[in-house]
Write an enzyme that holds these catalytic residues in place. Structure first.
Site, PDB file in Angstrom:
ATOM      1  N   CYS A   1      70.337  24.151  17.961  1.00 44.15           N
ATOM      2  CA  CYS A   1      69.675  24.136  19.271  1.00 44.15           C
ATOM      3  C   CYS A   1      70.327  23.131  20.210  1.00 44.15           C
ATOM      4  CB  CYS A   1      68.199  23.804  19.100  1.00 44.15           C
ATOM      5  SG  CYS A   1      67.284  25.001  18.127  1.00 44.15           S
TER       6      CYS A   1
ATOM      7  N   GLU B   1      59.651  23.482  19.326  1.00 46.42           N
ATOM      8  CA  GLU B   1      61.046  23.103  19.588  1.00 46.42           C
ATOM      9  C   GLU B   1      61.826  24.403  19.558  1.00 46.42           C
ATOM     10  OE1 GLU B   1      64.664  22.928  19.274  1.00 46.42           O
ATOM     11  OE2 GLU B   1      64.445  22.108  17.249  1.00 46.42           O
TER      12      GLU B   1
END
Length: 452
Positions: A261, A227
């Site tokens: 993110c 990720e």
């Protein structure tokens, strides 16, 4: 030795010793021994432990939250919310994990078969500092429920949080070796991945870190979940509720001081509502109160370090060199520490190299588009594909965005956020694999066919 630096003051905090090679070997041996026992544990025992861990996180909530604030600068109220979210994830897998692991009956031409989910072994997690508890729990909760064991290599600036996670899990009754912290430098990670006792690795972090971990895992032929970064679009169409969209955009860009993110980083606004949106969005960004992260009235604390703030400053300079205009903000507010005020960039050339980077700080890029086709093309015009948020009351537009935006997640008329129930992850250079929900539980399990 790791020494934490309080980004709100610039002053050093506690120091933590690095593990020697022999100590790493000892923890790997403990992990393997723990797995051989835990893999045979009853699902009810795993669920019970997860509930106890949830309670332990809640019991120690305030201390854990303050530790995160001191080490990486997030506001205390957001740190408290993060710890509470961790407890909810442990409870989610305690409640639903057994059903996710139920064997599936299959009828074949040769007769009856079953598909079974079996644990694989010790899993290494390489985790970042921006959500020092939640990022780890997204891995830890399903790992424990799966019958695997976990080892954590956390970011160097949140070693206090890393040690606290292990201590909390142990305090809740976890068997020795079930979850261990590895305070090691990044240079030692490849060697740990190569060890035969490690069966898989998961990383949340930068593209560069992801590439190194994926390379090491590839050489060892081990599964990896990545990720990585994101430059999430926040698209506003004419039918949107502009007041709500603008208010949400401020939160989506400045949450965690823009260090997420899935922060909305590129505001893509239809020309029909551009001026209205910009007026409200700019006013909201200017109203964000930056300051002491322990003050309940503070909206946004410092960045994680002065180095991180300087990285954002450098990006802003390159935006200007490429022809962009900084409307306001992105300034040091006259406080000690790594503070930066919210800022807004316009006239950004989407073809410039800097516009294709992730800005990990509270500075928004705003673009004006003519139609949905241009909005989607702009949204997809970066190497990332993690999240996205779209604002429209038109069902056809909603479906078009859901289908055509190249991202792992799309939120419609709301801010994107992770939740234990839904899959989390991206495409393109934002990584591969999924966390959370049953998908995250199954990532590091052996789906075994038993025939006959």
């Amino acid at each position: 030795m790791f020494t934490s630096i309080n980004p709100a003051t610039g002053k050093p905090g506690r120091s933590y010793a690095e593990l020697t090679g022999a100590q790493v070997e000892g923890r790997l041996a403990k992990a393997q021994a723990a797995f051989l026992d835990w893999r045979e544990s009853e699902l009810t025992a795993r669920a019970t432990l997860l509930r106890h861990i949830a309670e332990a996180f809640e019991d120690d909530r305030d201390r854990l939250a303050r530790l995160a604030t001191e080490e990486m600068g997030k506001t205390l109220k957001s740190a408290v919310a993060e710890v509470e979210k961790c407890a909810s994830a442990f409870r989610y897998y305690a409640r639903h994990g057994a059903a996710m692991l139920k064997p599936t009956d299959i009828e074949t031409p040769a007769g009856h078969a079953t598909a079974r989910w079996l644990p694989m072994g010790p899993v290494l997690a390489v985790m970042p500092w921006n959500f020092p508890y939640w990022q780890v729990v997204r891995f830890a909760a399903p790992t424990i429920m799966a019958g695997n064991v976990g080892l954590l290599k956390h970011a160097s600036n949140v070693q206090g949080c890393a040690a606290a996670i292990e201590a909390t899990i142990v305090k809740a009754g976890a068997p020795e070796g079930l979850f261990q912290n590895l305070p090691i430098k990044s240079t030692m990670v490849a060697g740990v991945i190569a060890d035969d006792r490690i069966v898989a690795v998961t990383l949340t972090g930068s593209e560069a870190a992801g590439a190194k971990v994926a390379e090491a895992a590839g050489r060892a032929l081990k599964k990896v979940v990545l990720e990585l970064g994101g430059s999430d679009p926040f698209i506003v169409m004419p039918s949107a509720d502009i007041d709500l969209a603008a208010k949400t955009a401020v939160t989506a860009r400045t949450q965690n001081t823009g260090q997420s993110c899935i922060c909305a980083k590129r505001m893509i606004v239809h020309e029909v509502v551009y001026e209205n949106f910009m007026a409200k969005f700019s006013a909201g960004m200017k109203a964000v109160k930056t300051g002491d992260p322990t003050d309940p009235a503070t909206d946004m604390g410092p960045l994680s370090s002065e180095e991180q703030r300087d990285t954002v400053f450098d990006q802003i300079a390159r935006f200007r060199e490429a022809g962009a205009t900084l409307l306001f903000g992105a300034e040091k507010p006259g406080l000690p520490g790594a503070y930066l005020t919210p800022g807004v960039l316009v006239d950004v050339d989407p073809a410039s190299e800097v516009a294709k980077e992730e800005v990990f700080g509270p500075v928004a890029m705003v673009f004006k588009v003519r139609d949905i086709d241009e909005a989607i093309a702009l949204a997809n015009g970066v190497p990332f594909g993690l999240g996205s948020s779209v604002w429209t009351a038109d069902p056809q537009e909603q479906e078009r965005f859901a289908r055509d935006i190249a991202a792992g997640m799309t939120a419609i008329n709301r801010m994107l956020a992770s939740t234990p129930e839904a899959p989390f992850g991206g495409v393109k250079r934002s990584g591969h694999g999924r966390e959370l929900g049953p998908w995250g539980l199954h990532e590091f399990m052996n789906l075994k066919a038993v025939i006959g």
